[in-house]
Design a protein around this motif. Structure first.
Motif, mmCIF file in Angstrom:
data_model
loop_
_atom_site.group_PDB
_atom_site.id
_atom_site.type_symbol
_atom_site.label_atom_id
_atom_site.label_comp_id
_atom_site.label_asym_id
_atom_site.label_seq_id
_atom_site.Cartn_x
_atom_site.Cartn_y
_atom_site.Cartn_z
ATOM 1 N N GLU A 41 0.858 -1.181 0.000
ATOM 2 C CA GLU A 41 0.000 0.000 0.000
ATOM 3 C C GLU A 41 0.894 1.230 0.000
ATOM 4 N N PRO A 42 0.933 1.998 -1.091
ATOM 5 C CA PRO A 42 1.841 3.136 -1.160
ATOM 6 C C PRO A 42 1.525 4.200 -0.118
ATOM 7 N N GLU A 43 2.567 4.930 0.249
ATOM 8 C CA GLU A 43 2.389 6.053 1.155
ATOM 9 C C GLU A 43 1.489 7.097 0.494
ATOM 10 N N PRO A 44 0.557 7.712 1.260
ATOM 11 C CA PRO A 44 -0.213 8.814 0.688
ATOM 12 C C PRO A 44 0.704 10.011 0.462
ATOM 13 N N PRO A 45 0.400 10.837 -0.527
ATOM 14 C CA PRO A 45 1.283 11.973 -0.789
ATOM 15 C C PRO A 45 1.231 12.997 0.332
ATOM 16 N N SER A 46 2.371 13.504 0.694
ATOM 17 C CA SER A 46 2.471 14.585 1.669
ATOM 18 C C SER A 46 3.758 15.322 1.393
ATOM 19 N N ARG A 47 3.907 16.508 1.930
ATOM 20 C CA ARG A 47 5.097 17.301 1.655
ATOM 21 C C ARG A 47 6.345 16.711 2.301
ATOM 22 N N SER A 48 6.176 15.699 3.155
ATOM 23 C CA SER A 48 7.337 15.090 3.810
ATOM 24 C C SER A 48 7.738 13.774 3.158
ATOM 25 N N MET A 49 7.192 13.497 1.957
ATOM 26 C CA MET A 49 7.559 12.260 1.280
ATOM 27 C C MET A 49 8.021 12.552 -0.135
ATOM 28 N N ALA A 50 8.736 11.575 -0.681
ATOM 29 C CA ALA A 50 9.167 11.624 -2.072
ATOM 30 C C ALA A 50 8.795 10.303 -2.727
ATOM 31 N N ALA A 51 8.793 10.291 -4.039
ATOM 32 C CA ALA A 51 8.544 9.055 -4.784
ATOM 33 C C ALA A 51 9.528 8.985 -5.938
ATOM 34 N N VAL A 52 9.941 7.765 -6.272
ATOM 35 C CA VAL A 52 10.864 7.565 -7.394
ATOM 36 C C VAL A 52 10.295 6.522 -8.339
ATOM 37 N N ALA A 53 10.716 6.615 -9.587
ATOM 38 C CA ALA A 53 10.301 5.664 -10.620
ATOM 39 C C ALA A 53 11.462 4.746 -10.953
ATOM 40 N N MET A 54 11.274 3.455 -10.710
ATOM 41 C CA MET A 54 12.217 2.444 -11.171
ATOM 42 C C MET A 54 11.693 1.973 -12.523
ATOM 43 N N ALA A 55 12.166 2.632 -13.575
ATOM 44 C CA ALA A 55 11.645 2.406 -14.916
ATOM 45 C C ALA A 55 12.472 1.353 -15.635
ATOM 46 N N LEU A 56 11.831 0.246 -15.999
ATOM 47 C CA LEU A 56 12.468 -0.849 -16.722
ATOM 48 C C LEU A 56 12.069 -0.800 -18.183
ATOM 49 N N ALA A 57 12.998 -1.192 -19.058
ATOM 50 C CA ALA A 57 12.701 -1.311 -20.481
ATOM 51 C C ALA A 57 13.629 -2.362 -21.074
ATOM 52 N N GLY A 58 13.241 -2.870 -22.236
ATOM 53 C CA GLY A 58 14.037 -3.894 -22.903
ATOM 54 C C GLY A 58 13.255 -5.182 -23.061
ATOM 55 N N GLU A 59 13.847 -6.130 -23.766
ATOM 56 C CA GLU A 59 13.210 -7.438 -23.926
ATOM 57 C C GLU A 59 13.023 -8.077 -22.540
ATOM 58 N N PRO A 60 11.995 -8.917 -22.381
ATOM 59 C CA PRO A 60 11.680 -9.460 -21.051
ATOM 60 C C PRO A 60 12.829 -10.162 -20.351
ATOM 61 N N ASP A 61 13.765 -10.728 -21.098
ATOM 62 C CA ASP A 61 14.917 -11.400 -20.488
ATOM 63 C C ASP A 61 16.209 -10.588 -20.628
ATOM 64 N N ALA A 62 16.082 -9.335 -21.033
ATOM 65 C CA ALA A 62 17.264 -8.470 -21.191
ATOM 66 C C ALA A 62 16.888 -7.045 -20.799
ATOM 67 N N LEU A 63 16.504 -6.885 -19.542
ATOM 68 C CA LEU A 63 15.983 -5.611 -19.062
ATOM 69 C C LEU A 63 17.100 -4.648 -18.675
ATOM 70 N N ALA A 64 16.784 -3.360 -18.774
ATOM 71 C CA ALA A 64 17.658 -2.302 -18.287
ATOM 72 C C ALA A 64 16.840 -1.389 -17.389
ATOM 73 N N LEU A 65 17.519 -0.738 -16.467
ATOM 74 C CA LEU A 65 16.872 0.107 -15.465
ATOM 75 C C LEU A 65 17.394 1.530 -15.624
ATOM 76 N N CYS A 66 16.489 2.504 -15.546
ATOM 77 C CA CYS A 66 16.850 3.903 -15.738
ATOM 78 C C CYS A 66 17.444 4.498 -14.460
ATOM 79 N N PHE A 67 18.591 5.137 -14.614
ATOM 80 C CA PHE A 67 19.222 5.891 -13.530
ATOM 81 C C PHE A 67 19.543 7.290 -14.032
ATOM 82 N N ILE A 68 19.601 8.223 -13.103
ATOM 83 C CA ILE A 68 20.035 9.572 -13.431
ATOM 84 C C ILE A 68 21.268 9.912 -12.602
ATOM 85 N N LEU A 69 22.051 10.853 -13.103
ATOM 86 C CA LEU A 69 23.131 11.461 -12.329
ATOM 87 C C LEU A 69 22.652 12.863 -11.984
ATOM 88 N N ARG A 70 22.427 13.104 -10.708
ATOM 89 C CA ARG A 70 21.885 14.385 -10.286
ATOM 90 C C ARG A 70 22.908 15.489 -10.534
#
Length: 204
Positions: free
Chosen positions: A17-46
């Motif tokens: 059950e996800p946390e309800p939104p509030s100004r004291s919380m953050a959320a991130v996206a673990m975004a996957l893409a690629g063929e089902p057996d060859a996945l990659a995950l998105c990262f950023i460099l801040r």
């Protein structure tokens, strides 16, 4: 191998059950893409910014909740669009991971990760200047490869602490993002090699 079907099964069998939104919380996206057996995950460099406590770190697209966000999931979707132009509105939501406490808490108490799948072709990443210095699709096997184990030293209040991490392209995935990855990998039944390392140790 960590396949799309394995990720789907794991997240479906342990719904969160996800946390309800509030100004004291953050959320991130673990975004996957690629063929089902060859996945990659998105990262950023801040981007390097004095006002950002995670300045210059590897991370997932994400950020703090704002007043207009309807849900924690909406926070992750909005931030991914703003930071790297990822459009997750119609992506497959695979599930949410348990929220992670942010230490030291300050004005931000918890972070809620959401896992998405965007399809077989990873879309281009367009970093937002001023917030994101670079963005990457990192193949999942890289995260589990013993050869990519690394550490990073972090200075805080006159003391130096050493944290475990995963090396990629001259950078290290560590800290809060590494904690999320560790939790996710354990849930999949495939602990990361770095899970055997101390979470942190004082150097001096």
């Amino acid at each position: 191998m960590t396949s799309l079907n394995a990720i789907r099964r794991t997240l479906a069998s342990a719904p969160v059950e996800p946390e309800p939104p509030s100004r004291s919380m953050a959320a991130v996206a673990m975004a996957l893409a690629g063929e089902p057996d060859a996945l990659a995950l998105c990262f950023i460099l801040r981007a390097t910014r004095a006002s950002d406590r995670w300045s210059g770190q590897m991370a997932f697209p994400g950020g703090k909740a704002e007043a207009g966000d309807a849900s924690a999931r909406a926070v992750a979707i909005r931030e991914a669009r703003e930071e790297v132009d990822l459009r997750l509105e119609h992506a497959e939501l695979l599930g949410a991971l348990p929220s992670v406490s942010v230490r030291p808490a300050g004005t931000l108490g918890v972070m809620q990760p959401f896992v998405f799948y965007l399809g077989a072709e990873p879309p281009p990443l367009r970093p937002h200047a001023g917030e994101v210095a670079d963005a990457f699709w990192i193949p999942l096997p890289h995260l589990w490869d013993e050869r990519n184990r690394g550490t990073i030293d972090w200075e805080h209040q006159g003391q130096t602490w050493r944290f475990p991490g995963i090396r990629f392209g001259g950078h290290v995935i560590w800290g809060l993002t590494h904690r999320v990855l560790t939790q996710w990998a354990e849930g999949l039944g495939r602990p990361l090699p770095t899970a055997r390392d101390p979470m942190q140790q004082r150097v001096r």
